[in-house]
Design a protein around this motif. Structure first.
Motif, short mmCIF file in Angstrom:
data_model
loop_
_atom_site.label_atom_id
_atom_site.label_comp_id
_atom_site.label_asym_id
_atom_site.label_seq_id
_atom_site.Cartn_x
_atom_site.Cartn_y
_atom_site.Cartn_z
N ALA A 23 0.83 -1.22 0.00
CA ALA A 23 0.00 0.00 0.00
C ALA A 23 0.86 1.26 0.00
CB ALA A 23 -0.93 0.00 1.21
N ASP A 24 2.14 1.15 0.42
CA ASP A 24 3.04 2.30 0.46
C ASP A 24 3.67 2.60 -0.90
OD1 ASP A 24 2.63 2.49 3.22
OD2 ASP A 24 4.35 1.18 3.65
N LEU A 25 3.54 1.69 -1.84
CA LEU A 25 4.22 1.81 -3.13
C LEU A 25 3.31 2.39 -4.19
CD1 LEU A 25 5.95 -1.69 -3.14
CD2 LEU A 25 6.96 0.50 -2.50
N THR A 26 3.89 3.16 -5.10
CA THR A 26 3.15 3.68 -6.24
C THR A 26 2.99 2.56 -7.26
OG1 THR A 26 4.11 5.86 -5.91
CG2 THR A 26 3.17 5.42 -8.08
N PRO A 27 1.80 2.33 -7.73
CA PRO A 27 1.61 1.26 -8.72
C PRO A 27 2.43 1.55 -9.98
CG PRO A 27 -0.51 2.08 -7.95
CD PRO A 27 0.55 2.99 -7.40
N ALA A 28 2.99 0.50 -10.52
CA ALA A 28 3.75 0.61 -11.77
C ALA A 28 2.96 -0.13 -12.85
CB ALA A 28 5.14 0.00 -11.61
#
Length: 182
Positions: A23-28
């Motif tokens: 949830a902390d990561l930007t979707p790629a």
């Protein structure tokens, strides 16, 4: 002196970052369809032939390249396609030994509207950073690619050097003892 209950500042555990959750990561996002469409626009029919041959050798690898690179990295906001091509020209020239890929990106750069003079200037600009031999090798690739590409109004072929123009006709003596006695 530190107390036994306080970890010293140099304790590796105290310096480690907190673990990241998804949830902390930007979707790629990876967009296979957009990747193939962009590659077709950039490289034209050459891409299909190259990918077909590579897929015979390493099945699935070309699809991974197209999906992750052209359908992923190239789809990110922040840089125009033209800027990405300038970065590609610089990186491939700096690497050296990747002449086929550099030639592909010279063709791609011409296809999206970079002038021959701009491509040449990108490579010349690199000489103090990557070394004159790598810049000369990049210019040879560019010149050979320009020679096979159709001329454009902005970049007539008569203004482009040939690869032979970038190589001295005879060796330059390094010392007086190597010079021909004349």
């Amino acid at each position: 002196m530190t107390s036994p209950t306080t970890a010293p500042a140099t304790d590796p555990a105290a310096l480690a970052p907190a673990p990241m959750a998804p949830a902390d990561l930007t979707p790629a996002p990876l967009d296979r369809e957009a990747g193939y469409a962009l590659l077709a626009d950039l490289a034209g029919p050459v891409a299909a032939a190259t990918l077909g041959g590579l897929d015979g050798l390493a099945p699935g690898f070309p699809d991974w390249i197209v999906t992750s690179l052209f359908g992923g990295t190239y789809q990110r906001p922040g840089l125009a396609l033209r800027d990405r091509q300038v970065a590609n020209l610089a990186a491939l020239t700096a690497l050296g030994g990747v002449e086929p890929q550099l030639a592909d990106h010279v063709r791609n750069s011409l296809r999206i509207g970079l002038a021959r003079e701009e491509i040449t200037e990108v490579i010349v600009h690199l000489a103090p950073y990557v070394g004159v031999p790598k810049a000369l090798a990049g210019l040879r690739v560019a010149a050979a690619t320009f020679a096979e590409a159709p001329p454009t109004e902005a970049s007539p072929t008569e203004a482009s050097p040939t690869p032979a123009d970038l190589v001295p006709a005879s060796p330059v003596p390094v010392s007086p003892t190597e010079a021909d006695p004349a």
